[in-house]
Design an enzyme around this catalytic site. Structure first.
Site, PDB file in Angstrom:
ATOM      1  CE  LYS A 144       0.585  -2.736   2.588  1.00 40.98           C
ATOM      2  NZ  LYS A 144      -1.047  -3.578   2.166  1.00 40.98           N
ATOM      3  CD  GLU A 188      -0.630  -7.101  -3.441  1.00 44.31           C
ATOM      4  OE1 GLU A 188       0.432  -7.447  -2.583  1.00 44.31           O
ATOM      5  OE2 GLU A 188      -0.748  -5.815  -3.517  1.00 44.31           O
ATOM      6  CG  HIS A 243      -1.076  -1.871  -3.501  1.00 42.04           C
ATOM      7  ND1 HIS A 243      -2.447  -1.348  -2.385  1.00 42.04           N
ATOM      8  CD2 HIS A 243      -0.673  -2.652  -3.025  1.00 42.04           C
ATOM      9  CE1 HIS A 243      -1.734  -2.559  -1.551  1.00 42.04           C
ATOM     10  NE2 HIS A 243      -0.477  -3.620  -1.916  1.00 42.04           N
ATOM     11  N   GLY A 293      -3.656  -7.792   4.215  1.00 40.46           N
ATOM     12  CA  GLY A 293      -3.875  -6.932   5.847  1.00 40.46           C
ATOM     13  C   GLY A 293      -4.633  -7.287   6.596  1.00 40.46           C
ATOM     14  CB  SER A 344      -2.906 -12.194   4.181  1.00 42.32           C
ATOM     15  OG  SER A 344      -3.429 -11.098   5.316  1.00 42.32           O
ATOM     16  CD  GLU A 356      -3.231  -1.065   1.133  1.00 39.93           C
ATOM     17  OE1 GLU A 356      -3.404  -2.165   2.049  1.00 39.93           O
ATOM     18  OE2 GLU A 356      -1.807  -0.220   0.940  1.00 39.93           O
ATOM     19  CG  ASN A 389       3.935  -1.928  -0.686  1.00 38.43           C
ATOM     20  OD1 ASN A 389       4.369  -0.474   0.128  1.00 38.43           O
ATOM     21  ND2 ASN A 389       2.384  -2.055  -0.938  1.00 38.43           N
TER      22      ASN A 389
END
Length: 251
Positions: free
Chosen positions: A14, A169, A99, A175, A213, A101, A12
């Site tokens: 992003k 996730e 996701h 991250g 991560s 985010e 991904n």
């Protein structure tokens, strides 16, 4: 992992990736794949501006291309959005939905994610449906409840092992460089498998990825966990040299 479930390693990108750099990394990865023939299925999910270009660069390589989000509707007055059908036309074969985010930054609910997954299926795309708890939920002992609720609320009834992939996730690991313990990963993946088996006739066949991560130095241990069928990789997928050791870890 079941012999029927082929591993999937998906990158991904992003909101990263300029045209020239994206081409260089995509071609470098394709060259490595042709030379070494990994056992896992591979995919790259770039920003929407690069989907069509990436599909061209990767043609014939065996590396799939995916979008990072789609709208629930096929067309309409939705400025700034992209339909699943548009991604399909651009050369994508899958799309990430739900996701963290998107859930956090755009307030996406389980119902919205479910509608997007259904849109992906309508367009003939594989939906990569993301689930995961926040740090507060983890510390509060709510992880299994949260993940089970997201799974139930985010999957449409037409989901199947052939059109849907699940990605666990944990939000607090994305991250941050932090990862759950292997035991924690195993516990959540076991729960997801149990839920899938209970709801779908082919629940044993869904691929369940781990994300958050994932790096070259922890990939092999994570991939060895029961019910982990691959990975959804963020920053480490931007460079072929970093992504390749993760791909090789599932072999």
């Amino acid at each position: 992992m079941s012999q029927a479930r082929k591993p999937l390693i998906a990158g991904n990108w992003k909101m990263n990736g300029a045209l020239a750099a994206g081409e260089a990394e995509a071609r470098a990865l394709a060259e490595r794949v042709r030379a070494e023939k990994p056992v896992a299925d591979l995919a790259l999910c770039p920003p929407a501006t690069l989907v069509a270009a990436l599909a061209g660069w990767l043609a014939g390589s065996g590396i799939a291309v995916g979008g990072q989000d789609c709208h629930a509707k096929a067309s309409g007055a939705h400025t700034g959005d992209i339909a699943a059908e548009m991604l399909k036309e651009a050369g994508a074969s899958m799309v990430i939905v739900g996701h963290s985010e998107r859930r956090t930054d755009h307030g996406e609910t389980d119902a919205a994610v479910k509608a997007k997954a259904a849109a992906a299926h309508r367009a003939g795309l594989t939906a990569i449906v993301c689930l995961g708890e926040t740090l507060a939920q983890r510390d509060g002992g709510e992880t299994l409840k949260v993940v089970a609720g997201q799974l139930r609320g985010s999957l449409p009834d037409d989901a199947s092992a052939s059109n849907t992939v699940i990605a666990y996730e944990p939000v607090w690991a994305i991250g941050t460089g932090r990862t759950p313990t292997l035991e924690q990963v195993a516990e959540v993946h076991a729960l997801i498998r149990q839920e899938l088996r209970a709801r779908f006739d082919d629940g044993a066949g869904f691929r369940i990825l781990y994300g958050g991560s994932v790096k070259p130095d922890n990939a092999k241990a994570l991939m060895a966990v029961a019910e982990v069928d691959g990975a959804l990789v963020g920053g480490a997928s931007l460079k072929a040299a970093d992504f390749w050791p993760i791909i090789a870890a599932k072999g």
